[in-house]
Every structure is written in structure tokens, then in C-alpha cells.
Write a protein that holds these residues in place. Sequence first.
Motif, PDB file in Angstrom:
ATOM      1  N   PRO A  68       0.292   1.328 -23.433  1.00  0.00           N
ATOM      2  CA  PRO A  68       0.753  -0.048 -23.277  1.00  0.00           C
ATOM      3  C   PRO A  68       0.933  -0.370 -21.799  1.00  0.00           C
ATOM      4  CG  PRO A  68       2.574   1.355 -23.911  1.00  0.00           C
ATOM      5  CD  PRO A  68       1.347   2.206 -23.986  1.00  0.00           C
ATOM      6  N   GLU A  69       0.862  -1.635 -21.447  1.00  0.00           N
ATOM      7  CA  GLU A  69       1.096  -2.010 -20.055  1.00  0.00           C
ATOM      8  C   GLU A  69       2.548  -1.749 -19.670  1.00  0.00           C
ATOM      9  OE1 GLU A  69      -0.080  -6.089 -19.782  1.00  0.00           O
ATOM     10  OE2 GLU A  69      -2.212  -5.595 -19.513  1.00  0.00           O
ATOM     11  N   LEU A  70       2.733  -1.364 -18.421  1.00  0.00           N
ATOM     12  CA  LEU A  70       4.081  -1.143 -17.891  1.00  0.00           C
ATOM     13  C   LEU A  70       4.279  -2.068 -16.695  1.00  0.00           C
ATOM     14  CD1 LEU A  70       6.743   0.613 -17.727  1.00  0.00           C
ATOM     15  CD2 LEU A  70       5.512   1.968 -16.010  1.00  0.00           C
ATOM     16  N   ARG A  71       5.387  -2.792 -16.694  1.00  0.00           N
ATOM     17  CA  ARG A  71       5.734  -3.639 -15.554  1.00  0.00           C
ATOM     18  C   ARG A  71       7.029  -3.151 -14.927  1.00  0.00           C
ATOM     19  NH1 ARG A  71       2.725  -7.077 -18.644  1.00  0.00           N
ATOM     20  NH2 ARG A  71       1.298  -8.440 -17.477  1.00  0.00           N
ATOM     21  N   VAL A  72       6.998  -3.029 -13.600  1.00  0.00           N
ATOM     22  CA  VAL A  72       8.162  -2.615 -12.825  1.00  0.00           C
ATOM     23  C   VAL A  72       8.428  -3.705 -11.798  1.00  0.00           C
ATOM     24  CG1 VAL A  72       9.103  -0.864 -11.271  1.00  0.00           C
ATOM     25  CG2 VAL A  72       7.557  -0.178 -13.122  1.00  0.00           C
ATOM     26  N   PRO A  73       9.612  -4.299 -11.782  1.00  0.00           N
ATOM     27  CA  PRO A  73       9.888  -5.356 -10.795  1.00  0.00           C
ATOM     28  C   PRO A  73       9.604  -4.889  -9.372  1.00  0.00           C
ATOM     29  CG  PRO A  73      11.636  -5.255 -12.428  1.00  0.00           C
ATOM     30  CD  PRO A  73      10.758  -4.057 -12.679  1.00  0.00           C
ATOM     31  N   LEU A  74       8.968  -5.756  -8.583  1.00  0.00           N
ATOM     32  CA  LEU A  74       8.610  -5.375  -7.212  1.00  0.00           C
ATOM     33  C   LEU A  74       9.823  -4.975  -6.393  1.00  0.00           C
ATOM     34  CD1 LEU A  74       5.934  -8.076  -6.239  1.00  0.00           C
ATOM     35  CD2 LEU A  74       5.553  -5.713  -6.973  1.00  0.00           C
ATOM     36  N   GLN A  75      10.942  -5.625  -6.628  1.00  0.00           N
ATOM     37  CA  GLN A  75      12.139  -5.363  -5.831  1.00  0.00           C
ATOM     38  C   GLN A  75      13.152  -4.506  -6.582  1.00  0.00           C
ATOM     39  OE1 GLN A  75      11.861  -6.225  -2.788  1.00  0.00           O
ATOM     40  NE2 GLN A  75      10.142  -7.651  -2.976  1.00  0.00           N
ATOM     41  N   ALA A  76      12.701  -3.747  -7.576  1.00  0.00           N
ATOM     42  CA  ALA A  76      13.618  -2.928  -8.372  1.00  0.00           C
ATOM     43  C   ALA A  76      14.384  -1.958  -7.476  1.00  0.00           C
ATOM     44  CB  ALA A  76      12.848  -2.152  -9.430  1.00  0.00           C
ATOM     45  N   VAL A 104      10.563  14.427   4.337  1.00  0.00           N
ATOM     46  CA  VAL A 104      11.517  14.139   3.275  1.00  0.00           C
ATOM     47  C   VAL A 104      12.128  12.775   3.588  1.00  0.00           C
ATOM     48  CG1 VAL A 104      13.631  14.851   2.111  1.00  0.00           C
ATOM     49  CG2 VAL A 104      11.981  16.575   2.872  1.00  0.00           C
ATOM     50  N   VAL A 105      11.994  11.837   2.645  1.00  0.00           N
ATOM     51  CA  VAL A 105      12.414  10.459   2.896  1.00  0.00           C
ATOM     52  C   VAL A 105      13.205   9.922   1.707  1.00  0.00           C
ATOM     53  CG1 VAL A 105      10.493   9.949   4.449  1.00  0.00           C
ATOM     54  CG2 VAL A 105      10.227   9.578   1.999  1.00  0.00           C
ATOM     55  N   ASP A 106      13.904   8.830   1.937  1.00  0.00           N
ATOM     56  CA  ASP A 106      14.676   8.177   0.883  1.00  0.00           C
ATOM     57  C   ASP A 106      13.764   7.324   0.008  1.00  0.00           C
ATOM     58  OD1 ASP A 106      17.144   9.207   1.693  1.00  0.00           O
ATOM     59  OD2 ASP A 106      17.431   7.599   3.152  1.00  0.00           O
ATOM     60  N   ALA A 107      13.989   7.408  -1.297  1.00  0.00           N
ATOM     61  CA  ALA A 107      13.230   6.611  -2.265  1.00  0.00           C
ATOM     62  C   ALA A 107      14.180   6.128  -3.349  1.00  0.00           C
ATOM     63  CB  ALA A 107      12.102   7.441  -2.863  1.00  0.00           C
ATOM     64  N   LEU A 108      13.674   5.200  -4.164  1.00  0.00           N
ATOM     65  CA  LEU A 108      14.448   4.636  -5.264  1.00  0.00           C
ATOM     66  C   LEU A 108      13.760   4.970  -6.582  1.00  0.00           C
ATOM     67  CD1 LEU A 108      15.100   1.111  -3.678  1.00  0.00           C
ATOM     68  CD2 LEU A 108      16.614   3.101  -3.627  1.00  0.00           C
ATOM     69  N   ASP A 110       0.836  -1.200   0.000  1.00  0.00           N
ATOM     70  CA  ASP A 110       0.000   0.000   0.000  1.00  0.00           C
ATOM     71  C   ASP A 110       0.873   1.254   0.000  1.00  0.00           C
ATOM     72  OD1 ASP A 110      -2.640   1.305   0.231  1.00  0.00           O
ATOM     73  OD2 ASP A 110      -1.839   2.007   2.152  1.00  0.00           O
ATOM     74  N   ARG A 111       0.641   2.144  -0.964  1.00  0.00           N
ATOM     75  CA  ARG A 111       1.405   3.385  -1.107  1.00  0.00           C
ATOM     76  C   ARG A 111       2.914   3.114  -1.040  1.00  0.00           C
ATOM     77  NH1 ARG A 111      -4.045   3.987   1.169  1.00  0.00           N
ATOM     78  NH2 ARG A 111      -4.826   5.997   0.455  1.00  0.00           N
ATOM     79  N   HIS A 112       3.337   2.035  -1.720  1.00  0.00           N
ATOM     80  CA  HIS A 112       4.758   1.671  -1.757  1.00  0.00           C
ATOM     81  C   HIS A 112       5.476   2.417  -2.881  1.00  0.00           C
ATOM     82  CE1 HIS A 112       8.188  -0.901  -0.871  1.00  0.00           C
ATOM     83  NE2 HIS A 112       8.267  -1.261  -2.146  1.00  0.00           N
ATOM     84  N   TRP A 113       4.714   2.903  -3.866  1.00  0.00           N
ATOM     85  CA  TRP A 113       5.260   3.700  -4.964  1.00  0.00           C
ATOM     86  C   TRP A 113       4.565   5.058  -4.978  1.00  0.00           C
ATOM     87  CZ3 TRP A 113       4.230  -1.482  -5.279  1.00  0.00           C
ATOM     88  CH2 TRP A 113       5.289  -2.331  -5.679  1.00  0.00           C
ATOM     89  N   MET A 114       5.204   6.016  -5.638  1.00  0.00           N
ATOM     90  CA  MET A 114       4.675   7.376  -5.658  1.00  0.00           C
ATOM     91  C   MET A 114       5.189   8.081  -6.908  1.00  0.00           C
ATOM     92  SD  MET A 114       4.944  10.163  -2.528  1.00  0.00           S
ATOM     93  CE  MET A 114       6.724  10.456  -2.645  1.00  0.00           C
ATOM     94  N   LEU A 147       8.496   7.847 -11.363  1.00  0.00           N
ATOM     95  CA  LEU A 147       7.951   6.884 -10.416  1.00  0.00           C
ATOM     96  C   LEU A 147       9.062   6.501  -9.445  1.00  0.00           C
ATOM     97  CD1 LEU A 147       5.478   5.043  -9.713  1.00  0.00           C
ATOM     98  CD2 LEU A 147       6.599   3.272 -11.099  1.00  0.00           C
ATOM     99  N   VAL A 148       8.750   6.571  -8.145  1.00  0.00           N
ATOM    100  CA  VAL A 148       9.727   6.180  -7.137  1.00  0.00           C
ATOM    101  C   VAL A 148       9.122   5.114  -6.231  1.00  0.00           C
ATOM    102  CG1 VAL A 148      10.882   8.426  -7.165  1.00  0.00           C
ATOM    103  CG2 VAL A 148       9.063   8.005  -5.489  1.00  0.00           C
ATOM    104  N   ARG A 149      10.005   4.327  -5.644  1.00  0.00           N
ATOM    105  CA  ARG A 149       9.621   3.273  -4.709  1.00  0.00           C
ATOM    106  C   ARG A 149      10.149   3.639  -3.337  1.00  0.00           C
ATOM    107  NH1 ARG A 149      12.890  -2.246  -4.114  1.00  0.00           N
ATOM    108  NH2 ARG A 149      11.645  -3.226  -2.479  1.00  0.00           N
TER     109      ARG A 149
END
Length: 290
Positions: free
Chosen positions: A82-90, A103-107, A41-45, A128-130
Motif C-alpha cells: 500500500p502507499e505510505l505517506r509521511v508528512p514532510l515536516q514530521a 554520526v548525526v542527529d535524525a528524527l 535530496d537524501r533528506h530521509w534514510m 525510516l529517519v529524517r
Amino acid sequence: MREGASDVQGQIARLMIYPVKSCAGVAVSEAVLLETGLQWDRHWMVVDADSLFVSQRECARMALIRPQIEADALLLQAPGMPELRVPLQARGPSLRVQVWDDVVDALDMGPEAAQWLQAFLGAPAQRLVRFDPAARRACSTKWTDGVAASTQFADGYPVLVTTDSAMDELNTRLAAQGHPAVGMDRFRPNVVLSGLLPHDEDHLGPLEVWDSGAAVAGLQLVKPCARCPIPNIDPATAESHPGVGDALQAYRQDARVNGAITFGMNAIVTHGAGAVLRVGQAVGGDYAFA
């Protein structure tokens, strides 16, 4: 406390996760409860050029992006895309992002995801950040009575709880004003309870979740959820009309948050992190009127 001994007994009627903050939700029959909320839940932004979060407040078209959690990927779908797939553990480059005052760290999830968002949302700098799994974003202890709690990219707390009867009451009021009924997805809750009176969650203390007679998890309702204009946005069309907000204004002003319109209660996880919440589980709680 034993099951059934509390002031209020209900059931989990619906579980929802919102993998990408401010994009469409996903109804699930079960979800792992983590200290930070329901898993994924709200793991990406989505963030802008200044690494500030973007929501439907600025970009209503986000409502049309439909995420799904696959076995090993986040799947994004949107009209005409088109569909976009992003690895869960990217794991992409680390960056600091801002969500409200934190302010937090993201990937960073990379250029392909950024181009996809830019093509659909129409803004050149969106990415898109994780949430960085090594990071911790603390909840405000002002509302948790000093209890330490954390969340990911949710507005401020791990879990949002409301009742199906609250939705029924709102739709009754909308019908009386000549407006069509709306769905719970406008309010973006995680846990919807049945068997309670409308807005009972406003007045409850700790909630206990039961499964086969055993207590499996606890939620502490800590802060009324103040509402912005997002509930006015139709999730199916991304068009906004003021009817929902106008109806709420007539009966949902809450003195605890300086008269703001509220719907639902933010909650923290008090115990049971790692447990599985399921639709149909029993929930009990006692009234705790201030």
C-alpha cells in the motif's frame, strides 16, 4: 565571468533527487539549490537496529521503493505494498544515526513507516529517519581545500555531477561487449550536463549556472565519485549483474582516489543557495588540470 566566456559551455540536461537514500530517484524539471544540495535530496534514510544506514549494497530491493514529493508529504510506493505517506515536516523522536563515518542527529518517522519498510525489505529492525533540520553534517575539508560545506544523508557531498556523453560512452563499450544499454539512474547523479565531452567534469574547476544571462549559482567540483557495486543493480528489477562494473574497470580507474573506479564528480555549493536550478539552464566552466 560572463556567460559563454568559459572553456566549456553546456546545459543542464537532467535534474534528479533521491528523497530516501538508496531508494529510486525522481526526475524533476527544477529544484531549489540549498547549501546541502537539491531540496529533499537524501533528506530521509533507512537505518538498521544499530542506527546504521542501510543501502542497496546490503539490500538491493531498496531500488524498487519509489519516492515522490507531494505538497505536504513524502509518498513511498513499492510493488505489492500500500502507499505510505509521511508528512514532510514530521517530527519524531530524536536519535543519533550513522552514515559512513559520520554520526548525526535524525528524527524517527514512527512505527507505521518502520512496519512498511520491514514488510517490503524483510528485515525486522529497519526504520525510516529524517535528517534533523537543526543538525549540520560537514563535508571533508580534505577535498574542499578547506572550504566549509555541508550535506544531509548523501555519501559525502551536496551534489553529484556527470554528463550524458559519459553515459553514451559507457553504453558504447557495453554494446561492444554484447551487453544491453543501461540508464543513468544506476549512477544516481543530481545534475546531468549535456554539450560536454565524456567525463569533462573530471577536469573542470568551478561551474557557473546561468539563467537569462545572469549567474545564479556556483558549484565547485571537489572529489571523483568512487563507485561501489550499486551501478551493477538494475533499478527496474533489483537484480545485479557485473557487466557495468567490468566495463568501467577497463577505463575508469582514477589515481586521485587510489585507483578506484569513478563516474561523476562530487560538488559543493559555492554560491547561489536558494536559487532554482532548471533543466535547460546554461552551465560554464574552465579546465583545471592538476
